[in-house]
Design a protein around this motif. Structure first.
Motif, PDB file in Angstrom:
ATOM      1  N   SER A 117       3.913   6.349  -4.862  1.00 13.50           N
ATOM      2  CA  SER A 117       4.039   6.640  -6.291  1.00 13.50           C
ATOM      3  C   SER A 117       3.016   7.689  -6.708  1.00 13.50           C
ATOM      4  CB  SER A 117       3.829   5.374  -7.122  1.00 13.50           C
ATOM      5  OG  SER A 117       4.688   4.364  -6.678  1.00 13.50           O
ATOM      6  N   LEU A 118       1.771   7.534  -6.227  1.00 16.03           N
ATOM      7  CA  LEU A 118       0.728   8.501  -6.578  1.00 16.03           C
ATOM      8  C   LEU A 118       1.061   9.886  -6.023  1.00 16.03           C
ATOM      9  CD1 LEU A 118      -2.450   6.313  -5.992  1.00 16.03           C
ATOM     10  CD2 LEU A 118      -1.647   7.196  -8.183  1.00 16.03           C
ATOM     11  N   LEU A 119       1.502   9.917  -4.760  1.00 18.38           N
ATOM     12  CA  LEU A 119       1.844  11.208  -4.165  1.00 18.38           C
ATOM     13  C   LEU A 119       3.067  11.820  -4.838  1.00 18.38           C
ATOM     14  CD1 LEU A 119       1.148  10.422  -0.416  1.00 18.38           C
ATOM     15  CD2 LEU A 119      -0.034  12.108  -1.812  1.00 18.38           C
ATOM     16  N   SER A 176       9.852   4.313  -4.211  1.00 23.33           N
ATOM     17  CA  SER A 176       8.693   4.492  -5.087  1.00 23.33           C
ATOM     18  C   SER A 176       8.447   5.968  -5.332  1.00 23.33           C
ATOM     19  CB  SER A 176       7.441   3.868  -4.460  1.00 23.33           C
ATOM     20  OG  SER A 176       7.416   2.488  -4.711  1.00 23.33           O
ATOM     21  N   PHE A 177       8.552   6.765  -4.257  1.00 19.74           N
ATOM     22  CA  PHE A 177       8.364   8.205  -4.385  1.00 19.74           C
ATOM     23  C   PHE A 177       9.450   8.819  -5.266  1.00 19.74           C
ATOM     24  CE2 PHE A 177       8.969  12.595  -3.282  1.00 19.74           C
ATOM     25  CZ  PHE A 177       7.687  13.086  -3.172  1.00 19.74           C
ATOM     26  N   LEU A 178      10.698   8.434  -4.987  1.00 13.78           N
ATOM     27  CA  LEU A 178      11.831   9.029  -5.718  1.00 13.78           C
ATOM     28  C   LEU A 178      11.858   8.630  -7.199  1.00 13.78           C
ATOM     29  CD1 LEU A 178      14.779   8.808  -3.174  1.00 13.78           C
ATOM     30  CD2 LEU A 178      13.634  10.860  -4.008  1.00 13.78           C
ATOM     31  N   LEU A 209       3.823   4.711 -13.363  1.00 14.80           N
ATOM     32  CA  LEU A 209       3.343   4.364 -12.023  1.00 14.80           C
ATOM     33  C   LEU A 209       3.663   2.913 -11.710  1.00 14.80           C
ATOM     34  CD1 LEU A 209      -0.176   5.993 -11.597  1.00 14.80           C
ATOM     35  CD2 LEU A 209       1.782   6.211 -10.074  1.00 14.80           C
ATOM     36  N   PHE A 210       3.407   2.042 -12.698  1.00 14.35           N
ATOM     37  CA  PHE A 210       3.664   0.617 -12.525  1.00 14.35           C
ATOM     38  C   PHE A 210       5.140   0.373 -12.180  1.00 14.35           C
ATOM     39  CE2 PHE A 210       5.292  -3.215 -14.619  1.00 14.35           C
ATOM     40  CZ  PHE A 210       4.597  -4.187 -13.912  1.00 14.35           C
ATOM     41  N   THR A 240       0.847  -1.203   0.000  1.00 17.82           N
ATOM     42  CA  THR A 240       0.000   0.000   0.000  1.00 17.82           C
ATOM     43  C   THR A 240       0.875   1.243   0.000  1.00 17.82           C
ATOM     44  OG1 THR A 240      -1.214  -1.290   1.633  1.00 17.82           O
ATOM     45  CG2 THR A 240      -2.116   0.863   1.063  1.00 17.82           C
ATOM     46  N   GLY A 241       1.932   1.204   0.788  1.00 16.58           N
ATOM     47  CA  GLY A 241       2.861   2.329   0.864  1.00 16.58           C
ATOM     48  C   GLY A 241       3.474   2.643  -0.489  1.00 16.58           C
ATOM     49  N   ASN A 242       3.850   1.584  -1.232  1.00 20.41           N
ATOM     50  CA  ASN A 242       4.440   1.796  -2.554  1.00 20.41           C
ATOM     51  C   ASN A 242       3.465   2.478  -3.511  1.00 20.41           C
ATOM     52  OD1 ASN A 242       6.014  -1.213  -1.920  1.00 20.41           O
ATOM     53  ND2 ASN A 242       7.166   0.605  -2.437  1.00 20.41           N
TER      54      ASN A 242
END
Lengths: 344, 80
Positions: free
Chosen positions: A104-106, A136-138, A169-170, A98-100
């Motif tokens: 990614s969305l954020l 994921s964010f980076l 995103l994927f 869920t965090g990943n």
């Protein structure tokens, strides 16, 4: 003597309201205006190589710059509602997968510049956000940015832009998840875990006019930075459009050349700052027979795997982790490239 | 007045430093401007976005480069 001039905002607001219909009119009549200019004013012979190149350039440059200004303005306003601090709070205590997804969305909407990658990384790690989620964010933040998406939309159409966002995103989600599962915390520089950050200053209280002002500042900053690359990119694209024979690219960037996907990724890594200039060139290459998957992989590598960002991240990550990062993201891009060459 | 510009040396950090120096000069303030480039020190101010502007120990702007006239307003507020 201290003097401070405060400009009247009201006057500006009216100008802004007039700007919007002017934008739509100009955008709507861009094609007939271009034709008028090329055929009637310049009186260039119809169908000649040079004429079509000039027409392409005169039409695409204002189109892309118009799109960029409007979208960056809107995104600039949206971004005032997000901040890395709030994103961090939202990610705290989330389970890995869920965090990943959330990270990614954020990553798309949170304001981010690669020069802030280090404080952001430190801030995330310090509040206990897992390494994989941070990655994921980076990955998502620079790869899915408004400039790339607008250029793809303007030059390739909404379908390609959407494919780019979804596959981006994927990649961000799965690459972050894989890095998380590998448990590579030992390859983070030791001092990172000793960092103690102070209390975060209070968030600004923002009224809507301030958000509009931030939107305008974003337009000024980003368009001011990329317009030259966009012009050069479209000029090269216009040359390709008018002068390069049909199917010229098919032999080395076409579907049949399997090696073209990994090769484009490798070439894309050092080509970093020119995302705005490279997309228009790639759009012209696709017209001449380059495969979509190969082109997509190339653009993702240019935008998502940037050498300067790696150098910045080297301050907090040991080399094996940097290479793992490149390897995992590169594999993701490779799969996307092959997949789209197979489908289309 | 003690002014600190927080930043690791990127373009925006340099722009903020320049704009702050101009604002202080235009206002004729008696201020001491220093640049903080050490990341551990920057983190101690609790920001996750550079550049940052600190006036008398308090973070007043971070994550963007305000115009010279906006910095003047900010400094004016800080005096009062």
């Amino acid at each position: 003597m201290i003097t401070v001039s405060i400009k009247p905002l009201n006057k500006r607001r009216y100008i802004l309201l007039l700007l919007l219909p002017a934008w739509f009119l100009l955008y709507h009549y861009l094609q007939p205006l271009t034709d008028l200019l090329v055929d009637r004013v310049f009186k260039l012979p119809r169908g000649a190589h040079l004429t079509e190149s000039v027409r392409f350039f005169i039409y695409e440059v204002p189109k892309v710059l118009l799109l960029l200004s409007l979208i960056i303005f809107c995104v600039g306003i949206i971004r005032t509602y997000f901040s890395p601090e709030r994103t961090r709070k939202a990610l705290e205590g989330k389970s890995l997968f869920t965090g990943n997804i959330l990270a990614s969305l954020l990553g798309i909407v949170t304001p981010f510049c690669s020069c802030s990658a280090i404080p952001l990384f430190l801030g995330f790690v310090e509040s206990g956000i897992p390494l994989g989620v941070t990655f994921s964010f980076l990955i998502a933040a620079p790869m899915i940015n408004e400039v790339a998406v607008v250029l793809l939309f303007g030059l390739f159409g909404w379908k390609t832009a959407l494919i780019y966002v979804v596959t981006g995103l994927f990649i961000a989600i799965t690459a972050g998840w894989v890095i998380g599962r590998l448990h590579l915390e030992k390859w983070v520089e030791d001092w990172v875990y000793r960092i103690q950050s102070g209390n975060h200053p209070e968030d600004e209280v923002m009224r809507f006019p301030i958000r509009i002002k931030r939107g305008l500042e974003a337009v000024k900053e980003i368009v001011g930075k990329v317009w030259l690359y966009v012009m050069i990119g479209i000029a090269v694209g216009a040359g390709v459009h008018g002068f390069v024979p049909q199917d010229f690219m098919a032999s080395f960037m076409g579907k049949s050349a399997w090696y073209s996907v990994p090769l484009s990724i490798l070439i894309g890594i050092p080509l970093y700052s020119n995302a705005a200039g490279i997309i228009p060139v790639v759009s012209a290459l696709i017209e001449k027979g380059a495969a979509l998957g190969t082109s997509l992989a190339f653009m993702m590598s240019v935008i998502g795997l940037s050498l300067p960002e790696m150098i910045i991240l080297r301050k907090v990550l040991k080399l094996p982790l940097i290479f793992t990062f490149i390897g995992v993201v590169g594999t993701g891009i490779l799969l996307v490239g092959f997949l789209f060459n197979m489908i289309f | 007045m003690e002014i600190k510009v927080l930043g690791t040396g990127c373009t925006n950090c340099k722009n903020l430093e320049k704009a702050t120096i101009n604002a202080v000069a235009e206002m004729g303030l008696d201020a001491n401007i220093t640049k903080v480039e050490d990341i551990q020190q920057i983190m101690s101010y609790g920001i996750m976005r550079t550049p940052g502007l600190v006036v008398d120990g308090k973070v007043v702007v971070y994550g963007r480069v305000p115009s010279v006239s906006e910095i003047k307003e900010i400094l004016l507020n800080a005096i009062q």
